[in-house]
Motif scaffolding. Structure first.
Motif, PDB file in Angstrom:
ATOM      1  N   GLY A   1       0.815  -1.212   0.000  1.00 53.05           N
ATOM      2  CA  GLY A   1       0.000   0.000   0.000  1.00 53.05           C
ATOM      3  C   GLY A   1       0.845   1.256   0.000  1.00 53.05           C
ATOM      4  O   GLY A   1       0.636   2.173  -0.827  1.00 53.05           O
ATOM      5  N   PHE A   2       1.818   1.327   0.923  1.00 52.58           N
ATOM      6  CA  PHE A   2       2.688   2.509   0.965  1.00 52.58           C
ATOM      7  C   PHE A   2       3.551   2.615  -0.286  1.00 52.58           C
ATOM      8  O   PHE A   2       3.858   3.718  -0.743  1.00 52.58           O
ATOM      9  CB  PHE A   2       3.564   2.465   2.213  1.00 52.58           C
ATOM     10  N   SER A   3       3.966   1.465  -0.839  1.00 55.17           N
ATOM     11  CA  SER A   3       4.779   1.483  -2.065  1.00 55.17           C
ATOM     12  C   SER A   3       3.997   2.089  -3.220  1.00 55.17           C
ATOM     13  O   SER A   3       4.532   2.888  -4.004  1.00 55.17           O
ATOM     14  CB  SER A   3       5.228   0.069  -2.417  1.00 55.17           C
ATOM     15  N   LEU A   4       2.718   1.704  -3.330  1.00 54.76           N
ATOM     16  CA  LEU A   4       1.893   2.258  -4.403  1.00 54.76           C
ATOM     17  C   LEU A   4       1.702   3.766  -4.214  1.00 54.76           C
ATOM     18  O   LEU A   4       1.720   4.531  -5.189  1.00 54.76           O
ATOM     19  CB  LEU A   4       0.540   1.550  -4.441  1.00 54.76           C
ATOM     20  N   ILE A   5       1.506   4.183  -2.959  1.00 53.88           N
ATOM     21  CA  ILE A   5       1.335   5.615  -2.699  1.00 53.88           C
ATOM     22  C   ILE A   5       2.610   6.376  -3.077  1.00 53.88           C
ATOM     23  O   ILE A   5       2.564   7.421  -3.742  1.00 53.88           O
ATOM     24  CB  ILE A   5       0.973   5.846  -1.223  1.00 53.88           C
ATOM     25  N   ILE A   6       3.757   5.859  -2.636  1.00 50.15           N
ATOM     26  CA  ILE A   6       5.027   6.521  -2.956  1.00 50.15           C
ATOM     27  C   ILE A   6       5.278   6.523  -4.468  1.00 50.15           C
ATOM     28  O   ILE A   6       5.723   7.524  -5.037  1.00 50.15           O
ATOM     29  CB  ILE A   6       6.183   5.815  -2.219  1.00 50.15           C
ATOM     30  N   PHE A   7       4.940   5.393  -5.115  1.00 54.83           N
ATOM     31  CA  PHE A   7       5.125   5.317  -6.563  1.00 54.83           C
ATOM     32  C   PHE A   7       4.261   6.354  -7.276  1.00 54.83           C
ATOM     33  O   PHE A   7       4.716   7.044  -8.196  1.00 54.83           O
ATOM     34  CB  PHE A   7       4.771   3.914  -7.048  1.00 54.83           C
ATOM     35  N   ALA A   8       2.992   6.479  -6.826  1.00 53.16           N
ATOM     36  CA  ALA A   8       2.097   7.457  -7.450  1.00 53.16           C
ATOM     37  C   ALA A   8       2.610   8.877  -7.230  1.00 53.16           C
ATOM     38  O   ALA A   8       2.593   9.712  -8.141  1.00 53.16           O
ATOM     39  CB  ALA A   8       0.681   7.303  -6.892  1.00 53.16           C
ATOM     40  N   ILE A   9       3.078   9.153  -6.008  1.00 54.98           N
ATOM     41  CA  ILE A   9       3.598  10.495  -5.710  1.00 54.98           C
ATOM     42  C   ILE A   9       4.821  10.805  -6.562  1.00 54.98           C
ATOM     43  O   ILE A   9       4.964  11.897  -7.119  1.00 54.98           O
ATOM     44  CB  ILE A   9       3.926  10.615  -4.211  1.00 54.98           C
ATOM     45  N   LEU A  10       5.724   9.822  -6.682  1.00 57.63           N
ATOM     46  CA  LEU A  10       6.933  10.041  -7.470  1.00 57.63           C
ATOM     47  C   LEU A  10       6.612  10.197  -8.955  1.00 57.63           C
ATOM     48  O   LEU A  10       7.221  11.019  -9.649  1.00 57.63           O
ATOM     49  CB  LEU A  10       7.907   8.875  -7.262  1.00 57.63           C
ATOM     50  N   ILE A  11       5.639   9.407  -9.444  1.00 55.04           N
ATOM     51  CA  ILE A  11       5.264   9.525 -10.852  1.00 55.04           C
ATOM     52  C   ILE A  11       4.700  10.918 -11.135  1.00 55.04           C
ATOM     53  O   ILE A  11       5.077  11.593 -12.106  1.00 55.04           O
ATOM     54  CB  ILE A  11       4.233   8.442 -11.235  1.00 55.04           C
ATOM     55  N   VAL A  12       3.777  11.360 -10.269  1.00 56.24           N
ATOM     56  CA  VAL A  12       3.163  12.675 -10.478  1.00 56.24           C
ATOM     57  C   VAL A  12       4.208  13.785 -10.340  1.00 56.24           C
ATOM     58  O   VAL A  12       4.285  14.694 -11.180  1.00 56.24           O
ATOM     59  CB  VAL A  12       2.006  12.883  -9.469  1.00 56.24           C
ATOM     60  N   SER A  13       5.026  13.697  -9.274  1.00 56.05           N
ATOM     61  CA  SER A  13       6.015  14.755  -9.051  1.00 56.05           C
ATOM     62  C   SER A  13       7.069  14.770 -10.156  1.00 56.05           C
ATOM     63  O   SER A  13       7.491  15.841 -10.604  1.00 56.05           O
ATOM     64  CB  SER A  13       6.676  14.576  -7.680  1.00 56.05           C
ATOM     65  N   SER A  14       7.501  13.576 -10.602  1.00 58.78           N
ATOM     66  CA  SER A  14       8.501  13.542 -11.674  1.00 58.78           C
ATOM     67  C   SER A  14       7.934  14.082 -12.975  1.00 58.78           C
ATOM     68  O   SER A  14       8.614  14.783 -13.724  1.00 58.78           O
ATOM     69  CB  SER A  14       9.008  12.109 -11.873  1.00 58.78           C
ATOM     70  N   GLY A  15       6.639  13.742 -13.245  1.00 59.07           N
ATOM     71  CA  GLY A  15       6.014  14.278 -14.453  1.00 59.07           C
ATOM     72  C   GLY A  15       5.912  15.786 -14.413  1.00 59.07           C
ATOM     73  O   GLY A  15       6.240  16.479 -15.382  1.00 59.07           O
ATOM     74  N   LEU A  16       5.453  16.303 -13.261  1.00 58.08           N
ATOM     75  CA  LEU A  16       5.353  17.760 -13.118  1.00 58.08           C
ATOM     76  C   LEU A  16       6.722  18.421 -13.214  1.00 58.08           C
ATOM     77  O   LEU A  16       6.880  19.466 -13.869  1.00 58.08           O
ATOM     78  CB  LEU A  16       4.691  18.103 -11.784  1.00 58.08           C
ATOM     79  N   PHE A  17       7.717  17.790 -12.560  1.00 55.13           N
ATOM     80  CA  PHE A  17       9.068  18.357 -12.600  1.00 55.13           C
ATOM     81  C   PHE A  17       9.619  18.356 -14.021  1.00 55.13           C
ATOM     82  O   PHE A  17      10.205  19.351 -14.471  1.00 55.13           O
ATOM     83  CB  PHE A  17       9.986  17.548 -11.681  1.00 55.13           C
ATOM     84  N   TYR A  18       9.408  17.242 -14.731  1.00 48.03           N
ATOM     85  CA  TYR A  18       9.947  17.140 -16.085  1.00 48.03           C
ATOM     86  C   TYR A  18       9.304  18.166 -17.016  1.00 48.03           C
ATOM     87  O   TYR A  18       9.997  18.903 -17.738  1.00 48.03           O
ATOM     88  CB  TYR A  18       9.740  15.734 -16.632  1.00 48.03           C
ATOM     89  N   PHE A  19       7.968  18.220 -16.994  1.00 47.41           N
ATOM     90  CA  PHE A  19       7.286  19.135 -17.905  1.00 47.41           C
ATOM     91  C   PHE A  19       7.571  20.597 -17.531  1.00 47.41           C
ATOM     92  O   PHE A  19       7.714  21.448 -18.409  1.00 47.41           O
ATOM     93  CB  PHE A  19       5.786  18.864 -17.908  1.00 47.41           C
ATOM     94  N   TYR A  20       7.643  20.871 -16.223  1.00 48.43           N
ATOM     95  CA  TYR A  20       7.893  22.262 -15.807  1.00 48.43           C
ATOM     96  C   TYR A  20       9.311  22.700 -16.189  1.00 48.43           C
ATOM     97  O   TYR A  20       9.507  23.729 -16.839  1.00 48.43           O
ATOM     98  CB  TYR A  20       7.672  22.384 -14.306  1.00 48.43           C
ATOM     99  N   THR A  21      10.311  21.899 -15.776  1.00 51.03           N
ATOM    100  CA  THR A  21      11.690  22.265 -16.096  1.00 51.03           C
ATOM    101  C   THR A  21      11.958  22.175 -17.588  1.00 51.03           C
ATOM    102  O   THR A  21      12.717  22.979 -18.140  1.00 51.03           O
ATOM    103  CB  THR A  21      12.673  21.366 -15.334  1.00 51.03           C
ATOM    104  N   GLY A  22      11.332  21.170 -18.249  1.00 53.02           N
ATOM    105  CA  GLY A  22      11.507  21.064 -19.693  1.00 53.02           C
ATOM    106  C   GLY A  22      10.989  22.288 -20.425  1.00 53.02           C
ATOM    107  O   GLY A  22      11.615  22.783 -21.361  1.00 53.02           O
ATOM    108  N   SER A  23       9.810  22.770 -19.973  1.00 50.23           N
ATOM    109  CA  SER A  23       9.262  23.972 -20.606  1.00 50.23           C
ATOM    110  C   SER A  23      10.154  25.177 -20.342  1.00 50.23           C
ATOM    111  O   SER A  23      10.314  26.042 -21.213  1.00 50.23           O
ATOM    112  CB  SER A  23       7.854  24.230 -20.078  1.00 50.23           C
ATOM    113  N   ILE A  24      10.749  25.235 -19.130  1.00 54.74           N
ATOM    114  CA  ILE A  24      11.648  26.355 -18.815  1.00 54.74           C
ATOM    115  C   ILE A  24      12.891  26.298 -19.698  1.00 54.74           C
ATOM    116  O   ILE A  24      13.329  27.316 -20.258  1.00 54.74           O
ATOM    117  CB  ILE A  24      12.031  26.321 -17.323  1.00 54.74           C
ATOM    118  N   VAL A  25      13.465  25.095 -19.836  1.00 52.42           N
ATOM    119  CA  VAL A  25      14.666  24.949 -20.672  1.00 52.42           C
ATOM    120  C   VAL A  25      14.349  25.312 -22.115  1.00 52.42           C
ATOM    121  O   VAL A  25      15.097  26.066 -22.775  1.00 52.42           O
ATOM    122  CB  VAL A  25      15.198  23.504 -20.576  1.00 52.42           C
ATOM    123  N   GLU A  26      13.228  24.793 -22.622  1.00 51.76           N
ATOM    124  CA  GLU A  26      12.856  25.082 -24.009  1.00 51.76           C
ATOM    125  C   GLU A  26      12.589  26.570 -24.198  1.00 51.76           C
ATOM    126  O   GLU A  26      12.991  27.167 -25.203  1.00 51.76           O
ATOM    127  CB  GLU A  26      11.620  24.266 -24.385  1.00 51.76           C
TER     128      GLU A  26
END
Length: 599
Positions: free
Chosen positions: A14-39
């Motif tokens: 249960g905690f693994s799924l929660i952490i995985f979901a948090i990391l997926i969402v945060s990594s996606g947001l981080f990637y798209f946000y920083t990627g847009s800044i770099v571009e």
């Protein structure tokens, strides 16, 4: 399948799924946000570079144009051209070298402060020709050759003030490529007396795309007002239409993507329209070069978050395994309990909450075992008679004794708060059951309400805030027993229902105009309009309190306790009571009861 897993694995997954979901969402947001800044940064840098090159191009064209304007404004040159005779096929400037020398000296004075980087050519209306430059590569041409030049034909009859010639072969030296500005030289009557052409070598355009801090030459294209390519510094091919976009006609600056059909490469084209001239710079950058930092960022993000997730999983597995170890131990001990011994096999050296829980459970088992022995003996003697007696003669003192046992157990466990709760509840039960003559004093009624609110505040912890402010002159006023508590209980049942805490309840007693009043105010839902109207109608009818239909409606509206209280207050004071209820302007309900002062 998940239900059959051990609690340790359920917790871990249960905690693994929660952490995985948090990391997926945060990594996606981080990637798209920083990627847009770099571009965005890359595109903005490209836009700034295009603007800088465009400004340099305008500066070069401005220098050339200003030189032609200076010549056109010269009285010496205009008088010379206006009074120049037609010498036939002889070049006037070759025939009169003194005039030619004076003209050269004058042109030299115009360029003294800024050394000439190209060639100045002056052509009379009779095709007489003279050039001025720092290059000794001028070829001998005839006046007939001059008349055949395209820009001479167009310049001698144009209505425009100047002509911009895109890069073309140098007609005066037949060596290299130049770009130039041609201006008709008009007198005061707007008659063309000749032409001036100022030309620069095309290397001036090439240098625009070279920067000292960059090792490679930027890919650049120059287009004219008709969106025709007039210069490029790399191989575009014959079909150059793929470079163009509708934004060039509508936007002052920007960028867009194109694809070269020859090599299949995609480019980002950045442009910045000129302010004063018609030549526009197009700066091209390979799309893969722009996307490379974004790809690197994506790879680093994936690797970083996978590493973080792996570390979290390892730590989480170790943590959940350790935290559930006492639970597994307690489970094994409970499973091993049998009716003969009722003993838990526990290791009590851990000293955590689960161990204390296991100890309390063992104490409960010991008490259960003792009670079981007593029950077996009691059932063997008088099972039937005892059960009938318990059912027929339930004594309220059993509740008092039970509360006393719970209070004693609280003292035993060092919890004085439980003991006080049991004592308050016991007093409330005695007050409720002992009806005597059904009459009490406000002092006693308020004490009962305080105990009730104290218990409710313990139940709801920090959610409840209450205040009791009673004028001491009211202490000895008579009142029906259990008048205030049902009203306050109704607040908790209906007023605070679905209301976000904190809940605020105020009880205030005062004397006004020889009457006493007690006002109860809350910040709850308040009365519904239909309920207020129904209660008011019932109060106006006077004797309607005993109408069965009225009680059915009151119960449906959640007002059964209120009507019971109002009825008893009505009969106690024989119609001289005060009963008011309404919604407060700031929210919540207000119930005000009262009666005459009794000496």
């Amino acid at each position: 399948m998940f239900k059959k897993l051990q609690f340790h694995y359920k917790l871990f997954i249960g905690f693994s799924l929660i952490i995985f979901a948090i990391l997926i969402v945060s990594s996606g947001l981080f990637y798209f946000y920083t990627g847009s800044i770099v571009e965005t940064n890359i595109v903005e840098t490209q836009q700034q570079t295009a603007q800088k090159i465009q400004e340099q191009l305008e500066l070069v064209l401005s220098q050339i144009d200003n030189l032609t304007i200076s010549v056109n404004a010269s009285d010496f040159i205009m008088n010379l051209l206006e009074n120049m005779p037609d010498e036939g096929e002889a070049n006037y400037f070759d025939k009169f070298p003194r005039v030619s020398e004076e003209l050269r000296n004058y042109l030299f004075s115009l360029t003294a402060l800024k050394p000439l980087k190209g060639r100045i050519s002056i052509i009379s209306k009779y095709a007489d020709y003279m050039d001025f430059s720092n290059r000794p590569d001028t070829q001998n041409i005839t006046k007939n050759d001059v008349r055949q030049l395209d820009f001479v034909k167009e310049g001698m009859k144009t209505e425009q003030f100047k002509l911009f010639l895109p890069p073309h072969p140098d007609e005066w030296s037949n060596k290299g490529t130049v770009f130039s500005v041609v201006r008709p030289l008009r007198n005061n009557n707007y008659e063309i007396q000749g032409l001036i052409e100022v030309s620069y070598n095309v290397e001036a355009l090439e240098r625009l795309f070279q920067f000292k801090n960059q090792s490679q030459v930027l890919k650049g294209v120059v287009i004219d007002a008709n969106q025709q390519v007039i210069y490029d510094n790399f191989q575009l091919g014959n079909d150059k239409s793929w470079l163009l976009n509708t934004r060039l006609a509508s936007d002052a600056y920007g960028n867009y993507e194109v694809k070269n059909p020859q090599d299949g490469k995609a480019y980002v084209v950045t442009f910045n329209k000129p302010a004063n001239y018609d030549w526009t710079i197009l700066l091209l950058e390979d799309l893969t070069v722009i996307q490379k930092p974004i790809f690197i960022l994506r790879s680093l993000t994936i690797i970083s978050y996978l590493s973080i997730f792996t570390i979290f999983i390892i730590i989480l597995y170790i943590y959940t395994k350790n935290i559930t170890r006492p639970i597994r131990s307690l489970k094994k001990s409970v499973i091993s309990v049998n009716m003969d011994s009722l003993r838990l096999k526990l290791n009590l050296a851990q000293g955590n909450e689960l161990t204390l829980l296991a100890q309390a459970f063992q104490d409960l088992l010991d008490e259960v075992k003792g009670n079981m022995n007593l029950m077996v003996e009691s059932q063997a003697r008088e099972m039937s008679a005892h059960m009938l007696a318990l059912q027929a003669q339930m004594n309220p003192h059993f509740l008092y004794n039970t509360l006393a046992v719970i209070g004693a157990y609280g003292i035993k466990k060092g919890n004085d708060e439980v003991m006080q709760m049991c004592a308050d509840l016991s007093d409330m039960l005695r007050y409720t059951i002992d009806l005597d003559n059904g009459q009490t004093k406000i002092r006693t009624e308020i004490a009962h309400v305080e105990k009730y609110l104290k218990l409710m505040s313990l139940r709801f912890e920090h959610y409840l805030e209450y205040n009791i402010d009673i004028d001491e002159s009211l202490w000895d006023m008579p009142i029906p027993k259990l008048t205030l508590e049902p009203i306050i209980e109704n607040v908790f049942r209906h007023g605070f229902n679905d209301v976000e805490p904190p809940w605020v309840l105020t009880v205030k007693g005062y004397i006004k105009e020889r009457r006493w009043y007690i006002e109860m105010k809350d910040n709850g839902n308040g009365f519904e309009a239909a309920s207020i109207e129904q209660l008011k109608v019932s109060l106006k009818e006077g004797n309607d309190f005993l109408n069965p239909q009225h009680f059915t409606q009151s119960k449906a509206n959640g007002g059964m306790g209120l009507m019971n209280t109002f009825m008893r207050l009505h009969y106690f004071y024989k119609g001289e009571e005060t009963i008011e209820f309404f919604n407060a302007a700031e929210g919540g309900a207000i119930i005000r009861i009262g009666g005459p002062l009794v000496e």
